[in-house]
Design an enzyme around this catalytic site. Structure first.
Site, PDB file in Angstrom:
ATOM      1  N   ASP A  52     -15.536 -22.968  13.659  1.00  0.00           N
ATOM      2  CA  ASP A  52     -16.996 -22.892  13.579  1.00  0.00           C
ATOM      3  C   ASP A  52     -17.579 -23.441  14.872  1.00  0.00           C
ATOM      4  O   ASP A  52     -17.030 -24.383  15.467  1.00  0.00           O
ATOM      5  CB  ASP A  52     -17.521 -23.694  12.388  1.00  0.00           C
ATOM      6  CG  ASP A  52     -19.023 -23.510  12.208  1.00  0.00           C
ATOM      7  OD1 ASP A  52     -19.411 -22.533  11.549  1.00  0.00           O
ATOM      8  OD2 ASP A  52     -19.787 -24.337  12.751  1.00  0.00           O
ATOM      9  N   ASP A  84     -18.535 -27.623   8.741  1.00  0.00           N
ATOM     10  CA  ASP A  84     -18.650 -26.220   8.335  1.00  0.00           C
ATOM     11  C   ASP A  84     -17.286 -25.542   8.319  1.00  0.00           C
ATOM     12  O   ASP A  84     -17.014 -24.689   7.466  1.00  0.00           O
ATOM     13  CB  ASP A  84     -19.593 -25.472   9.276  1.00  0.00           C
ATOM     14  CG  ASP A  84     -21.053 -25.853   9.044  1.00  0.00           C
ATOM     15  OD1 ASP A  84     -21.301 -26.762   8.228  1.00  0.00           O
ATOM     16  OD2 ASP A  84     -21.942 -25.247   9.679  1.00  0.00           O
ATOM     17  N   GLU A 111     -21.298 -24.559  17.051  1.00  0.00           N
ATOM     18  CA  GLU A 111     -22.742 -24.801  17.122  1.00  0.00           C
ATOM     19  C   GLU A 111     -23.174 -24.427  18.532  1.00  0.00           C
ATOM     20  O   GLU A 111     -22.444 -24.678  19.507  1.00  0.00           O
ATOM     21  CB  GLU A 111     -23.080 -26.258  16.812  1.00  0.00           C
ATOM     22  CG  GLU A 111     -22.600 -26.743  15.462  1.00  0.00           C
ATOM     23  CD  GLU A 111     -23.133 -25.934  14.289  1.00  0.00           C
ATOM     24  OE1 GLU A 111     -24.242 -25.378  14.407  1.00  0.00           O
ATOM     25  OE2 GLU A 111     -22.429 -25.838  13.270  1.00  0.00           O
ATOM     26  N   HIS A 123     -24.254 -27.926   9.177  1.00  0.00           N
ATOM     27  CA  HIS A 123     -24.528 -27.446  10.532  1.00  0.00           C
ATOM     28  C   HIS A 123     -23.839 -28.274  11.604  1.00  0.00           C
ATOM     29  O   HIS A 123     -24.298 -28.304  12.750  1.00  0.00           O
ATOM     30  CB  HIS A 123     -26.034 -27.390  10.806  1.00  0.00           C
ATOM     31  CG  HIS A 123     -26.775 -26.506   9.861  1.00  0.00           C
ATOM     32  ND1 HIS A 123     -26.521 -25.170   9.730  1.00  0.00           N
ATOM     33  CD2 HIS A 123     -27.758 -26.796   8.971  1.00  0.00           C
ATOM     34  CE1 HIS A 123     -27.323 -24.664   8.810  1.00  0.00           C
ATOM     35  NE2 HIS A 123     -28.084 -25.617   8.328  1.00  0.00           N
TER      36      HIS A 123
END
Length: 587
Positions: free
Chosen positions: A21, A168, A23, A163
């Site tokens: 994952d 995540d 960001e 988040h």
């Protein structure tokens, strides 16, 4: 010894997954958005093997709304490694794994973008998208949508998505395991079945996977049969077992194929030496058995030809068969409508008679001229309006147009189209355009097919991907033998043996005497493909330089342009353009 189901694919328990994952500062790497955090979890057989987490210095300000959403601030990433250091560390961690992500195109797209930017080769990762898989598995009763937060709740994840990349990723692991557990109950046990799963494939279909067990991982043809041994469907593949297995998992979701699989009791495989041999065998088997679930190639005998007769006062006619009568033929046409358009194009250009009666060399019955003669579209030999020499000269021009040079038809119809367009008679001009296109395609096809069928034998070879040489013997346009030269074998000796064992093919009348047009065209495409070496040619394999093929590009471009046009009042044909999201995070 009977093979187990697991041998049909890679068992899920043996696959190492790397669930990742990211960001980011925005929704598009190409638009300048940067990665701010990478989190990943490596799992196999339900066991966590390791975790990876790093903040990434984006070298730019993090937008305030992103900082509020993710909790990642400019101060947190100021001392973090840049993407040039973080990416290679992640790629080393994920090496040898199947990449998994929720909305994988987003995460993998960012990673591939920065790998390319750094000049790093992208590893050939297999990718699994849990969002895509969930949309095939999870119902509205299970979760209101397929967002990660909703799925984590539905599958009782031990981690709540927040988040942040590692959290995540951990939640995605629980979602992945939940999906795998649910699908295991309907017989999905391999990675191939998981990655292609569709709810449209029934449990009854999956239970027939054993029908693929005895098939080899080799090119060939497969035949689905019912309990009375009747052929239901014929197909071809470069990997028989993998292709047939897909009918019982998820790759094949056409409703009629699902119906066919439900009826099938046996799948026979015919291994072929080369891909071309498999394609040709498929055509021949479809024509022989006419399976009801094959839509194409079932009736190669249903064709039409335009024929220029050999008789006193020759004429053009539409016929179904090629005879040994020294006539000239244009075709074959799979559609009678297209053949009629081609015939109309020729009659528009050459004013030969269109009546179907046979005429004596010296007609003396003083018939009245027909309407076409009164319109100047027929030379009217029936009433003595033209002498034999003048009529024969027009026929010679027509024969040259059919066999060698189509320019007279092309020029005449183009001039007529221009005149009609100038008078704004666009519909009539369009009809002439369609007639011209039908003629040009037919003439090009006939010239190419005839060139190959005139050759008693062509032997050609091409190196395939593993580096072996595929050899084909073609006689009068028909594939007579195919083989692959074994490593270390004497090439000349192999070709000589293959040649001696090849099918005997007799020549015949017409442009496609020894095979169907579709088979000969497949052979032509192979012969014209890059890397072909002509080993031996008996005869002359040539096409006229001024032939119809040189006019094809224009008509193909026009046809493609017409297909791409969408009427203003037909909004349903317009696809919706989705703009990329402005945020770099998903919930």
């Amino acid at each position: 010894m009977q093979r187990s189901f697991d041998e049909l694919g890679r068992p899920l328990r043996d696959i190492t997954f790397c669930v990742v994952d990211l960001e980011t500062t925005g929704g598009s790497a190409e638009g300048g958005s940067m990665i701010t955090e990478i989190g990943a979890v490596k799992v196999r057989g339900g066991e966590v093997l390791g975790e990876f987490q790093t903040l990434v210095n984006p070298r730019t300000e993090i937008p305030a709304f992103i900082a509020v959403l993710t909790g990642i601030t400019n101060g947190m990433v100021s001392d973090a490694p840049p993407i040039e250091a973080a990416l290679p560390a992640f790629l080393e961690f994920a090496s040898g794994c199947v990449l998994v992500a929720h909305n994988a195109p987003f995460d993998v797209g960012f990673l591939k973008h920065f790998a390319e930017q750094q000049g790093r080769p992208w590893p050939r990762f297999e990718v699994l998208d849990t969002a895509k898989l969930a949309r095939r598995v999870v119902t509205r009763d299970d979760a209101p949508n397929c967002k990660l937060s909703s799925l984590a709740k539905a599958f009782n994840s031990a981690t709540t998505p927040n988040h942040r990349a590692l959290s995540d990723a951990r939640a995605t692991v629980d979602v992945l395991h939940g999906l795998m557990e649910r699908l295991g109950g309907v017989g999905v046990h391999t990675f191939e079945e998981l990655s292609t799963f569709s709810s449209r494939v029934t449990t009854a279909q999956r239970k027939k996977r054993h029908l693929a067990e005895g098939l080899p991982h080799a090119p060939g043809v497969y035949l689905f049969r019912d309990d009375r041994a009747r052929v239901l469907y014929v197909g071809t593949s470069r990997d028989l077992r993998s292709r047939v297995r897909s009918y019982f998992t998820a790759s094949e979701t056409r409703s009629r194929m699902g119906e066919m699989v439900g009826i099938a009791s046996v799948v026979d495989g015919i291994e072929c030496a080369t891909g071309l041999e498999a394609e040709v065998r498929e055509l021949r088997l479809i024509a022989e058995h006419k399976p009801r679930y094959n839509r194409r190639s079932r009736f190669p005998e249903r064709v039409h030809f335009v024929k220029l007769t050999r008789e006193p006062w020759p004429r053009l006619s539409l016929v179904r068969r090629v005879l040994d009568d020294d006539a000239d033929y244009l075709g074959p046409f799979s559609s009678k409508k297209t053949a009629e358009k081609c015939l109309a194009a020729l009659h528009d250009t050459f004013p030969i008679r269109q009546c179907s009666d046979r005429m004596a060399r010296d007609p003396r019955d003083s018939r009245s001229p027909c309407v076409l003669a009164e319109m100047g579209r027929c030379l009217s030999p029936c009433d003595g309006s033209v002498d034999e020499a003048t009529y024969a000269a027009v026929v010679r021009q027509l024969r040259d147009t059919l066999l060698q040079r189509p320019d007279e038809v092309v020029d005449a119809i183009n001039a007529r189209m221009a005149a009609l367009a100038e008078d704004e008679r666009f519909e009539e001009a369009g009809n002439h355009r369609d007639r011209l296109a039908a003629f040009v395609r037919a003439a090009a096809r006939t010239q190419r097919l005839s060139a190959l069928t005139r050759c008693p034998e062509i032997i050609a070879a091409r190196r395939d991907e593993p580096g072996r040489w595929e050899v084909h013997v073609v006689r009068h346009g028909r594939l007579a033998a195919a083989g692959v030269i074994p490593p270390g074998a004497d090439a000349a000796g192999f070709v000589a043996t293959l040649r001696m064992s090849a099918e005997t093919v007799l020549s015949g009348p017409g442009p496609v005497p020894a095979a169907t047009a579709e088979e000969t065209e497949k052979i032509l495409r192979w012969l014209e493909s890059p890397g072909i070496r002509l080993v031996d040619v008996d005869g002359e394999w040539t096409c006229p330089v001024a032939g119809a093929t040189r006019h094809l590009a224009v008509h193909d471009a026009v046809n493609q342009s017409r297909l791409s046009l969408v009427p203003f009042d037909d909004r349903r044909a317009l696809s919706t353009v989705h703009q990329p999201p402005s945020l770099g995070v998903r919930s």
